[in-house]
Design a protein around this motif. Structure first.
Motif, PDB file in Angstrom:
ATOM      1  N   ARG A  41       0.800  -1.226   0.000  1.00  0.00           N
ATOM      2  CA  ARG A  41       0.000   0.000   0.000  1.00  0.00           C
ATOM      3  C   ARG A  41       0.835   1.279   0.000  1.00  0.00           C
ATOM      4  O   ARG A  41       0.556   2.227  -0.724  1.00  0.00           O
ATOM      5  CB  ARG A  41      -0.886   0.047   1.262  1.00  0.00           C
ATOM      6  CG  ARG A  41      -1.932  -0.994   1.366  1.00  0.00           C
ATOM      7  CD  ARG A  41      -2.499  -1.045   2.774  1.00  0.00           C
ATOM      8  NE  ARG A  41      -1.467  -1.332   3.772  1.00  0.00           N
ATOM      9  CZ  ARG A  41      -1.653  -1.421   5.072  1.00  0.00           C
ATOM     10  NH1 ARG A  41      -2.848  -1.192   5.578  1.00  0.00           N
ATOM     11  NH2 ARG A  41      -0.667  -1.710   5.881  1.00  0.00           N
ATOM     12  N   ARG A  68      -7.024  -5.379  -0.903  1.00  0.00           N
ATOM     13  CA  ARG A  68      -8.483  -5.364  -0.759  1.00  0.00           C
ATOM     14  C   ARG A  68      -9.177  -4.847  -2.011  1.00  0.00           C
ATOM     15  O   ARG A  68     -10.389  -4.972  -2.156  1.00  0.00           O
ATOM     16  CB  ARG A  68      -8.870  -4.517   0.467  1.00  0.00           C
ATOM     17  CG  ARG A  68      -8.482  -5.175   1.771  1.00  0.00           C
ATOM     18  CD  ARG A  68      -8.598  -4.253   2.961  1.00  0.00           C
ATOM     19  NE  ARG A  68      -7.495  -3.298   3.023  1.00  0.00           N
ATOM     20  CZ  ARG A  68      -7.252  -2.497   4.059  1.00  0.00           C
ATOM     21  NH1 ARG A  68      -8.037  -2.533   5.119  1.00  0.00           N
ATOM     22  NH2 ARG A  68      -6.222  -1.675   4.055  1.00  0.00           N
ATOM     23  N   ASN A  97      -2.587  -7.304  11.444  1.00  0.00           N
ATOM     24  CA  ASN A  97      -2.874  -8.020  12.687  1.00  0.00           C
ATOM     25  C   ASN A  97      -2.807  -7.062  13.867  1.00  0.00           C
ATOM     26  O   ASN A  97      -2.109  -6.043  13.829  1.00  0.00           O
ATOM     27  CB  ASN A  97      -1.836  -9.136  12.893  1.00  0.00           C
ATOM     28  CG  ASN A  97      -2.318 -10.241  13.817  1.00  0.00           C
ATOM     29  OD1 ASN A  97      -3.345 -10.097  14.473  1.00  0.00           O
ATOM     30  ND2 ASN A  97      -1.580 -11.320  13.872  1.00  0.00           N
ATOM     31  N   SER A 106     -14.337  -5.020  17.224  1.00  0.00           N
ATOM     32  CA  SER A 106     -15.474  -4.509  16.447  1.00  0.00           C
ATOM     33  C   SER A 106     -15.645  -5.358  15.185  1.00  0.00           C
ATOM     34  O   SER A 106     -14.719  -6.053  14.745  1.00  0.00           O
ATOM     35  CB  SER A 106     -15.233  -3.044  16.052  1.00  0.00           C
ATOM     36  OG  SER A 106     -14.221  -2.960  15.076  1.00  0.00           O
ATOM     37  N   ASN A 108     -15.860  -4.254  12.268  1.00  0.00           N
ATOM     38  CA  ASN A 108     -14.939  -3.746  11.237  1.00  0.00           C
ATOM     39  C   ASN A 108     -13.501  -4.215  11.490  1.00  0.00           C
ATOM     40  O   ASN A 108     -12.756  -4.461  10.544  1.00  0.00           O
ATOM     41  CB  ASN A 108     -15.014  -2.206  11.181  1.00  0.00           C
ATOM     42  CG  ASN A 108     -14.293  -1.664   9.970  1.00  0.00           C
ATOM     43  OD1 ASN A 108     -14.352  -2.259   8.889  1.00  0.00           O
ATOM     44  ND2 ASN A 108     -13.587  -0.553  10.137  1.00  0.00           N
ATOM     45  N   ARG A 198       5.960  -6.035  17.496  1.00  0.00           N
ATOM     46  CA  ARG A 198       4.745  -5.383  18.023  1.00  0.00           C
ATOM     47  C   ARG A 198       3.822  -6.364  18.732  1.00  0.00           C
ATOM     48  O   ARG A 198       3.205  -6.012  19.733  1.00  0.00           O
ATOM     49  CB  ARG A 198       3.987  -4.692  16.882  1.00  0.00           C
ATOM     50  CG  ARG A 198       2.685  -4.032  17.288  1.00  0.00           C
ATOM     51  CD  ARG A 198       2.185  -3.078  16.231  1.00  0.00           C
ATOM     52  NE  ARG A 198       1.922  -3.711  14.954  1.00  0.00           N
ATOM     53  CZ  ARG A 198       0.762  -4.266  14.592  1.00  0.00           C
ATOM     54  NH1 ARG A 198      -0.258  -4.256  15.430  1.00  0.00           N
ATOM     55  NH2 ARG A 198       0.602  -4.816  13.403  1.00  0.00           N
ATOM     56  N   MET A 200       4.258 -10.282  19.293  1.00  0.00           N
ATOM     57  CA  MET A 200       4.628 -11.478  20.029  1.00  0.00           C
ATOM     58  C   MET A 200       5.634 -11.210  21.130  1.00  0.00           C
ATOM     59  O   MET A 200       5.571 -11.813  22.207  1.00  0.00           O
ATOM     60  CB  MET A 200       5.217 -12.487  19.044  1.00  0.00           C
ATOM     61  CG  MET A 200       4.955 -13.921  19.399  1.00  0.00           C
ATOM     62  SD  MET A 200       5.748 -14.982  18.208  1.00  0.00           S
ATOM     63  CE  MET A 200       4.886 -14.621  16.703  1.00  0.00           C
TER      64      MET A 200
HETATM   65  C1  HXC Z   1      -8.704  -3.295  18.388  1.00  0.00           C
HETATM   66  C2  HXC Z   1      -8.296  -2.397  16.302  1.00  0.00           C
HETATM   67  C3  HXC Z   1      -6.902  -2.297  16.585  1.00  0.00           C
HETATM   68  C4  HXC Z   1      -6.456  -2.744  17.863  1.00  0.00           C
HETATM   69  C5  HXC Z   1      -7.246  -1.540  14.596  1.00  0.00           C
HETATM   70  N1  HXC Z   1      -8.445  -1.914  15.059  1.00  0.00           N
HETATM   71  N2  HXC Z   1      -6.288  -1.775  15.487  1.00  0.00           N
HETATM   72  N3  HXC Z   1      -9.174  -2.903  17.180  1.00  0.00           N
HETATM   73  N4  HXC Z   1      -7.381  -3.235  18.730  1.00  0.00           N
HETATM   74  N5  HXC Z   1      -5.158  -2.690  18.208  1.00  0.00           N
HETATM   75  C6  HXC Z   1      -9.741  -1.776  14.391  1.00  0.00           C
HETATM   76  C7  HXC Z   1     -10.077  -0.300  14.195  1.00  0.00           C
HETATM   77  O1  HXC Z   1     -10.612   0.265  15.374  1.00  0.00           O
HETATM   78  C8  HXC Z   1     -11.093  -0.372  13.055  1.00  0.00           C
HETATM   79  O2  HXC Z   1     -12.370  -0.761  13.508  1.00  0.00           O
HETATM   80  C9  HXC Z   1     -10.560  -1.525  12.218  1.00  0.00           C
HETATM   81  O3  HXC Z   1      -9.704  -2.310  13.077  1.00  0.00           O
HETATM   82  C10 HXC Z   1      -9.749  -1.052  11.021  1.00  0.00           C
HETATM   83  O4  HXC Z   1      -8.710  -0.221  11.483  1.00  0.00           O
HETATM   84  P1  HXC Z   1      -7.921   0.769  10.521  1.00  0.00           P
HETATM   85  O5  HXC Z   1      -6.810   1.357  11.306  1.00  0.00           O
HETATM   86  O6  HXC Z   1      -8.888   1.690   9.860  1.00  0.00           O
HETATM   87  O7  HXC Z   1      -7.418  -0.252   9.392  1.00  0.00           O
HETATM   88  P2  HXC Z   1      -6.254  -0.128   8.341  1.00  0.00           P
HETATM   89  O8  HXC Z   1      -5.700   1.272   8.268  1.00  0.00           O
HETATM   90  O9  HXC Z   1      -6.740  -0.757   7.116  1.00  0.00           O
HETATM   91  O10 HXC Z   1      -5.057  -1.012   9.000  1.00  0.00           O
HETATM   92  C11 HXC Z   1      -5.158  -2.399   9.103  1.00  0.00           C
HETATM   93  C12 HXC Z   1      -4.549  -2.908  10.413  1.00  0.00           C
HETATM   94  C13 HXC Z   1      -3.114  -2.372  10.612  1.00  0.00           C
HETATM   95  C14 HXC Z   1      -4.575  -4.440  10.326  1.00  0.00           C
HETATM   96  C15 HXC Z   1      -5.398  -2.461  11.582  1.00  0.00           C
HETATM   97  O11 HXC Z   1      -2.560  -2.904  11.803  1.00  0.00           O
HETATM   98  C16 HXC Z   1      -2.198  -2.706   9.478  1.00  0.00           C
HETATM   99  O12 HXC Z   1      -2.258  -2.098   8.406  1.00  0.00           O
HETATM  100  N6  HXC Z   1      -1.262  -3.647   9.644  1.00  0.00           N
HETATM  101  C17 HXC Z   1      -0.326  -4.064   8.571  1.00  0.00           C
HETATM  102  C18 HXC Z   1       0.956  -4.570   9.152  1.00  0.00           C
HETATM  103  C19 HXC Z   1       0.805  -5.716  10.132  1.00  0.00           C
HETATM  104  O13 HXC Z   1      -0.148  -5.789  10.919  1.00  0.00           O
HETATM  105  N7  HXC Z   1       1.798  -6.613  10.084  1.00  0.00           N
HETATM  106  C20 HXC Z   1       1.865  -7.739  11.022  1.00  0.00           C
HETATM  107  C21 HXC Z   1       1.560  -9.001  10.331  1.00  0.00           C
HETATM  108  S1  HXC Z   1       1.991 -10.274  11.473  1.00  0.00           S
HETATM  109  P3  HXC Z   1     -13.575   0.333  13.826  1.00  0.00           P
HETATM  110  O14 HXC Z   1     -14.707  -0.509  14.280  1.00  0.00           O
HETATM  111  O15 HXC Z   1     -13.032   1.243  14.882  1.00  0.00           O
HETATM  112  O16 HXC Z   1     -13.818   1.045  12.529  1.00  0.00           O
HETATM  113  C22 HXC Z   1       0.918 -11.527  11.281  1.00  0.00           C
HETATM  114  C23 HXC Z   1       1.170 -12.793  12.050  1.00  0.00           C
HETATM  115  C24 HXC Z   1       1.974 -12.517  13.295  1.00  0.00           C
HETATM  116  O17 HXC Z   1      -0.013 -11.440  10.565  1.00  0.00           O
HETATM  117  C25 HXC Z   1       2.052 -13.695  14.146  1.00  0.00           C
HETATM  118  C26 HXC Z   1       2.460 -13.291  15.567  1.00  0.00           C
HETATM  119  C27 HXC Z   1       1.306 -13.080  16.507  1.00  0.00           C
END
Ligand code: HXC
Ligand code: NAP
Length: 277
Positions: A41, A68, A97, A106, A108, A198, A200
């Motif tokens: 992205r 997406r 994640n 939520s 979403n 972040r 684990m």
């Molecule tokens: C609760 C959360 C949250 C949190 C986001 N949300 N973070 N809910 N606790 N910590 C909720 C938000 O409130 C929102 O819901 C919805 O998720 C979408 O959030 P956005 O920030 O608008 O989404 P977006 O900008 O698309 O980002 C997606 C993301 C973000 C998944 C939330 O973390 C991301 O882009 N991550 C990419 C990198 C990543 O995560 N890499 C790790 C992969 S590791 P509402 O209802 O408020 O609208 C892996 C395996 C690891 O996958 C194994 C070890 C455990």
């Protein structure tokens, strides 16, 4: 036969390939001579990845696309194939994640992770299908142990990655006769990545616990995963399809044990009660 992992003249496309594990995979293929396309992205991530990859391969392309968005994924492949030709190896590893109990997650939040990890994987494979080299194309999905080992705070990721595993098997069935192989790598905790930093092992104590949970008593490296990807992408893995392969120092064995043991105890006690009635 001598092992030959020379990828000169091959096109390797890594979706979600600009940071962490997937970037390590892209770097490894580029080091072995492949033309490498990476997509994700963030324009900053794409530009940084391209700059580093250019140190390894003369043929590098970066594309901005969100998994997406089905049409944007399709355009990314059009662009890459126009530049480097059919895709010999496709790695699909975009993921999102966070840790959250299902009772406070939520709708979403759940949907966002399923959309990126599972629907995104479908978009990537579906749009890549007509551009894959036949015969001989190799698809590698990046899954996670949560797919088969239940983990608290991972309802979204576990459900999505379980879907990725099954998609891997079903597409291996459907596409096998076209000379395409579809497999998945399930990494354990890989040092220095977003998943470990972040989620684990955010503290020294959590890191010690993470190391201790691995039978080989170390975290994985980017090369551990990349080496398996290099093998799976090559003709040496020509009879491997539909496999979900852990690369985790044996971690899945350790984590699954207490869960299975508890289930086993419950089943044994239920059958004992039936027998004594
Ligand atoms: C609760 C959360 C949250 C949190 C986001 N949300 N973070 N809910 N606790 N910590 C909720 C938000 O409130 C929102 O819901 C919805 O998720 C979408 O959030 P956005 O920030 O608008 O989404 P977006 O900008 O698309 O980002 C997606 C993301 C973000 C998944 C939330 O973390 C991301 O882009 N991550 C990419 C990198 C990543 O995560 N890499 C790790 C992969 S590791 P509402 O209802 O408020 O609208 C892996 C395996 C690891 O996958 C194994 C070890 C455990
Ligand atoms: P990471 O560095 O965050 O890698 C995720 C990559 O996906 C990034 O390049 C990110 O770039 C991209 N991405 C995220 N959302 C996207 C979207 N909607 N569309 C397109 N690209 C997107 O994480 P990582 O820890 O290395 O994990 C990589 C893979 O390994 C994931 O599939 C993860 O589930 C799996 N895994 C990791 C571990 C571990 O120990 N780290 C363990 C098991 C499994 P942008 O932000 O630029 O989009």
């Amino acid at each position: 036969m001598k092992i030959n992992l020379d990828y000169s003249g091959r096109h390797v496309f890594v979706f979600g390939g600009t940071t962490g594990i997937n970037f390590g995979v892209a770097q490894a293929f580029a080091r072995q001579g492949a033309a490498a396309t990476v997509a994700s992205r963030s324009e900053d991530n794409v530009n940084a990845a391209v700059t580093l990859l250019e140190e390894q391969s003369a043929q590098v392309l970066g594309v901005c696309a969100d998994v997406r968005n089905f049409d944007a994924v399709g355009q990314a492949f059009e662009h890459a194939v126009a530049r480097f030709g059919p895709v010999d190896v496709l790695v699909s590893g975009a993921a999102g994640n966070f840790l959250c109990e299902a009772s406070s997650m939520s709708s979403n939040g759940f949907r966002t992770v399923v959309d990126i990890d599972l629907v995104g994987t479908f978009h990537v494979l579906r749009q890549a299908h007509r551009h894959l080299r036949r015969p001989g194309g190799s698809v590698i999905n990046i899954t996670a142990p949560q797919a088969s080992i239940p983990m608290r705070y991972q309802a979204h990721c576990g459900a999505a990655k379980a879907g990725v595993d099954q998609l891997t098997r079903i597409l291996a069935l459907e596409w096998g006769s076209e000379g395409l192989r579809i497999n998945a790598i399930s990494p354990g905790p890989i040092d220095g990545t977003e998943g470990v930093r972040r989620l684990m092992a955010p503290s020294a104590e959590a890191r010690r616990a993470a190391v201790d949970a691995v039978p080989l008593k170390r975290l994985g490296t980017l090369d551990d995963i990349a080496n398996l990807a290099l093998f799976l992408g090559s003709p040496h893995a020509g009879y491997i399809s539909g496999a979900v392969i852990p690369c985790d120092g044996g971690g899945a064995l350790e984590s699954v044990k207490p869960t299975l043991e508890a289930a086993g105890r419950a089943a044994a006690s239920a059958s004992h009660e039936q027998g004594t009635r």
